[in-house]
Design a protein around this motif. Structure first.
Motif, short mmCIF file in Angstrom:
data_model
loop_
_atom_site.label_atom_id
_atom_site.label_comp_id
_atom_site.label_asym_id
_atom_site.label_seq_id
_atom_site.Cartn_x
_atom_site.Cartn_y
_atom_site.Cartn_z
N MET A 1 26.87 56.84 38.39
CA MET A 1 27.55 56.21 39.53
C MET A 1 28.94 56.87 39.67
O MET A 1 29.65 56.99 38.68
CB MET A 1 27.68 54.71 39.26
N THR A 2 29.29 57.28 40.87
CA THR A 2 30.57 57.98 40.97
C THR A 2 31.62 57.18 41.74
O THR A 2 32.78 57.52 41.70
CB THR A 2 30.41 59.34 41.68
N SER A 3 31.21 56.11 42.40
CA SER A 3 32.21 55.41 43.20
C SER A 3 32.84 54.29 42.39
O SER A 3 32.50 54.07 41.24
CB SER A 3 31.57 54.83 44.45
N TYR A 4 33.78 53.61 43.00
CA TYR A 4 34.48 52.56 42.25
C TYR A 4 33.63 51.31 42.01
O TYR A 4 34.11 50.34 41.43
CB TYR A 4 35.83 52.22 42.88
N GLN A 5 32.37 51.37 42.44
CA GLN A 5 31.46 50.26 42.12
C GLN A 5 31.21 50.15 40.61
O GLN A 5 30.65 49.15 40.16
CB GLN A 5 30.13 50.41 42.87
N ILE A 6 31.65 51.14 39.84
CA ILE A 6 31.52 51.00 38.38
C ILE A 6 32.28 49.77 37.88
O ILE A 6 32.03 49.30 36.78
CB ILE A 6 32.07 52.22 37.60
N TRP A 7 33.22 49.28 38.66
CA TRP A 7 34.01 48.12 38.24
C TRP A 7 33.34 46.80 38.64
O TRP A 7 33.97 45.75 38.65
CB TRP A 7 35.42 48.16 38.86
N GLN A 8 32.06 46.86 38.99
CA GLN A 8 31.43 45.69 39.61
C GLN A 8 31.44 44.42 38.75
O GLN A 8 31.32 43.32 39.28
CB GLN A 8 30.00 46.02 40.03
N ASN A 9 31.60 44.59 37.44
CA ASN A 9 31.63 43.38 36.61
C ASN A 9 32.94 42.63 36.72
O ASN A 9 33.07 41.50 36.26
CB ASN A 9 31.37 43.73 35.14
N ASP A 10 33.94 43.30 37.32
CA ASP A 10 35.25 42.67 37.45
C ASP A 10 35.48 42.38 38.94
O ASP A 10 35.98 43.23 39.69
CB ASP A 10 36.31 43.62 36.90
N LYS A 11 35.10 41.17 39.36
CA LYS A 11 35.15 40.83 40.79
C LYS A 11 36.56 40.96 41.37
O LYS A 11 36.73 41.40 42.51
CB LYS A 11 34.64 39.39 41.02
N THR A 12 37.57 40.55 40.60
CA THR A 12 38.95 40.63 41.09
C THR A 12 39.32 42.08 41.36
O THR A 12 39.89 42.41 42.42
CB THR A 12 39.93 40.06 40.04
N LEU A 13 38.99 42.94 40.41
CA LEU A 13 39.33 44.35 40.55
C LEU A 13 38.62 44.96 41.76
O LEU A 13 39.25 45.68 42.56
CB LEU A 13 38.94 45.08 39.26
N ILE A 14 37.35 44.67 41.90
CA ILE A 14 36.58 45.21 43.03
C ILE A 14 37.18 44.74 44.36
O ILE A 14 37.36 45.51 45.30
CB ILE A 14 35.10 44.77 42.93
N ASN A 15 37.53 43.49 44.39
CA ASN A 15 38.14 42.91 45.58
C ASN A 15 39.47 43.60 45.91
O ASN A 15 39.73 43.98 47.06
CB ASN A 15 38.36 41.41 45.29
N ASP A 16 40.28 43.80 44.88
CA ASP A 16 41.56 44.49 45.06
C ASP A 16 41.34 45.92 45.54
O ASP A 16 42.02 46.40 46.45
CB ASP A 16 42.35 44.53 43.74
N LEU A 17 40.38 46.60 44.94
CA LEU A 17 40.14 48.00 45.30
C LEU A 17 39.64 48.13 46.74
O LEU A 17 39.96 49.09 47.44
CB LEU A 17 39.15 48.66 44.32
N GLN A 18 38.88 47.12 47.18
CA GLN A 18 38.45 47.14 48.58
C GLN A 18 39.65 47.03 49.51
O GLN A 18 39.72 47.68 50.55
CB GLN A 18 37.44 46.01 48.84
N ASP A 19 40.62 46.21 49.09
CA ASP A 19 41.83 46.09 49.91
C ASP A 19 42.69 47.34 49.85
O ASP A 19 43.36 47.70 50.82
CB ASP A 19 42.63 44.84 49.50
#
Lengths: 326, 326
Positions: B1-19
Motif C-alpha cells: 500500500m503506498t498511500s496514507y491509508q496505511i494509517w487506517q487503524n488510527d481514525k484520528t490521524l486519517i481524519n486529520d490527513l484528509q483535512d
C-alpha cells in the motif's frame, strides 16, 4: 552599461546597493566552497538592480525609515529575482546572462534547479529575519505564486495565436509586474506608511512593471542595442507572442494568423515577414502608447504619495524607463 | 500500500490527513483550470504523508494544541516536500512517482520547474498565514536552505569515490533529515512547547530522518518489494554512493575502488560485482546497525518529551520505520 553603476550620479543609492550586494553575499554560506563559489558567480553578477532600487526608495514613504531593514528587504527581493532568473535560464536554455555563462551551462540543469531553489530559501530567510510583519511575508509568498502562475500560463500558451490584449496583460501582470509591485509594497510597509500609501506603492509598482514588460516586448521586436547579441524577435521565435505582435494580429488576423500557423521553429523568412507585418500595422507604436499610459498611471500614483526627495528620484527613474535609457 | 491509508487503524490521524489534503487542495487556485488540474494531479498523489504525520503528532507536545493550525502546518510541510519531489523528478528524469506519470513527462521540464517553484510559494503562504512566530518561518526557510545544500553537495559528489561516513552523514542530514526535523520542530513550537522540548522535537525528527535515509539506502541495494519496478542499485547507477557501498569501500578500498573507477554508466556486470562486494563485506548489516542506532536515539529523546497518547503512536511509527514496514 549593464551593471548598477548606471546609478553613479546618486551616491546614496550606489552606497545602498553596494550594501545590498554585500548582504546577499553574506547570506550565501556553504561549507562546500566550490558550490558556494558557483552560486556567488550568479549572485555577484548584478544587473541594474531595479527591484532593490524600488525597495530602497519606497522605504522613505513612511516615517520609520530604517536603513538596515531597507537594505535587507532590497536584498531579499533581488535574491528572489535572481532565483527566478536562474530557473528562467534553464527553461530558455540561455547560454549567457549579462555576458557571463549561465549556471546550467557551467554545471548542468540539475545544479541550476537546486541553486534557484536555494536562492528562494535565502529570500524567505532574509524576509523572516528582518520583518516584524507576518502579513508582509504572506504578501511576498502570494506574489511569488502569481509570478509562477504567470510563467506557467505563458508556457501553456506558447505558439498559441494571441487571444486578446486582456489575457496578455493578465499574464504580464503576474510574470513581471508582481515583483515590482511587491518591491514597492515591501518598502512602503516597512517604512510604516499608512495602509492607503502601501496600496498606492503597490499600484505604482504594478504600473511600472507593466510598462517595463511592454517596453521589453518592444525591444524584442526592434532589437536592443544595449544588449548586443540578443537576437531580434527572440521571444516570438520561442512562441511568446509579444504585445506588438498581438496588436498586429488584431489588425490583420488573416495575414498574421497564416504566418503563425507555419511550422515551428519559425524560419528566418517567417520571422522577417512577421516583423514586416508588425511594422506595417503599427504594432510597436500601439504598444508604445500603452507603455506610456502605464507610466503616466505610475506617475499619477507617485504624485499622491507623501513628499520627500525620494519622489524626485522615482520620477526620473520611471520616466527614464519609458524612454528606454534604463 | 503506498498511500496514507496505511494509517487506517488510527481514525484520528486519517481524519486529520484528509483535512491536510483538503487544505493543500484549497490553496491551489489558478484561473487557468488546465494548469490547476495538472498541478492537482501532483498534489493529490499522496504517499505515506510521513512529514505531516510528524507535524500532527508533535503538535500535541505542548498544551496549546490547535487543530486548525496543526492541519495547516502539516499541509505546509507536505507541500514543501512535494515541491522538492517535483524538482527531484526533473533532476532524476523519473518517469513515474507512485505509479503516476511525473509532471515533466506529461508536460515538460520547464513546466515542472515552475510548478515546483509554485509549490514552494504555497508552503510559505500557508506558514505565514497561520503562524504568529516569525522565528518559525525563519527556521523553515533555513531548513530549506540546508536541504538544497545537501542536494547540491550530492550532485557535486556523484561518481566520486566515497570519502567518509562522516561526509555522507553530513549530506543526508541536510538532504533528508532536515525536513523531518523541521516538521517536528514546527509541531512542537506551535503547540507552545518549552524551548527545551522544541529542541528535543527537532533532534528526534533529525534522528528519524537519518534512520529513514539509511534504510532507503539499504532498500536501494537489497531491492524494495513494495515499490515494484524500482530497479536494484538505482542510486548507485546514478553515482549516488549509498552507505552500504561506503562501508564496503572502506573494507575493500582496492576491489571496490577499481569497480567504481570503471566507465559510467556502469554496466550491469559492474553493478552485479558491486552488489556482490557489498554482500561479502557486510555493508548492509553495518548500515542496518547505524539505522538502529539513530532509531534508538530518536526513541530516547521521545521518552524525555511530556507524556501523552501521541508518544505511544510516535513510538510505534519510529519502530515500524526501522522494521521497514513503513
Amino acid at each position: 552599461m549593464t551593471s548598477y553603476q548606471i546609478w553613479q550620479n546618486d551616491k546614496t543609492l550606489i552606497n545602498d546597493l553596494q550594501d545590498v550586494e554585500a548582504m546577499i553575499d553574506q547570506h550565501i554560506r556553504i561549507k562546500n566552497k566550490h558550490i558556494e563559489a558557483q552560486i556567488k558567480k550568479v549572485t555577484n553578477n548584478h544587473g541594474k538592480m531595479l527591484r532593490p532600487v524600488f525597495v530602497l526608495l519606497t522605504s522613505q514613504i513612511g516615517n520609520q525609515y530604517n536603513r538596515e531593514k531597507a537594505i535587507a528587504f532590497a536584498a531579499a527581493l533581488e535574491t528572489l529575482h535572481m532565483a527566478t532568473l536562474v530557473h528562467d535560464d534553464v527553461i530558455d536554455q540561455a547560454d549567457t546572462r549579462r555576458q557571463i555563462s549561465t549556471l546550467h551551462t557551467v554545471k548542468d540543469n540539475r545544479y541550476a534547479i537546486y541553486a534557484g531553489d536555494y536562492l528562494f530559501s535565502i529570500c524567505f530567510n532574509m524576509l523572516s529575519k528582518y520583518t516584524e510583519e507576518l502579513n508582509l511575508l504572506n504578501y511576498n509568498a502570494r506574489s511569488m505564486e502569481k509570478v509562477l502562475i504567470g510563467e506557467l500560463d505563458q508556457l501553456e500558451s506558447r505558439f498559441t495565436p494571441p487571444k486578446s490584449v486582456k489575457s496578455y496583460l493578465s499574464r504580464i501582470s503576474g510574470k513581471t509586474a508582481q515583483l515590482f509591485a511587491v518591491s514597492c509594497y515591501t518598502g512602503a510597509t516597512e517604512s510604516g506608511a499608512s495602509l492607503r500609501d502601501r496600496q498606492r506603492a503597490y499600484n505604482m509598482g504594478k504600473y511600472i512593471g507593466m510598462a517595463f514588460q511592454i517596453i521589453d516586448d518592444i525591444l524584442d521586436v526592434e532589437g536592443d542595442e544595449k544588449n548586443v547579441g540578443k537576437p531580434v524577435m527572440a521571444d516570438i521565435r520561442q512562441g511568446i507572442y509579444t504585445l506588438p505582435l498581438i496588436y498586429s494580429y488584431q489588425q490583420q488576423p488573416e495575414t498574421v494568423g497564416a504566418l503563425l500557423d507555419k511550422a515551428t521553429p519559425f524560419s528566418d523568412d517567417t520571422i522577417a515577414q512577421l516583423k514586416s507585418a508588425i511594422d506595417k500595422t503599427g504594432g510597436v507604436l500601439a504598444a508604445q502608447k500603452l507603455a506610456t499610459r502605464y507610466t503616466k498611471k505610475a506617475l499619477i500614483v507617485l504624485n499622491k504619495l507623501p513628499d520627500g526627495d525620494y519622489k524626485t528620484t522615482l520620477k526620473h527613474i520611471i520616466t527614464d524607463m519609458l524612454a528606454r535609457t534604463l
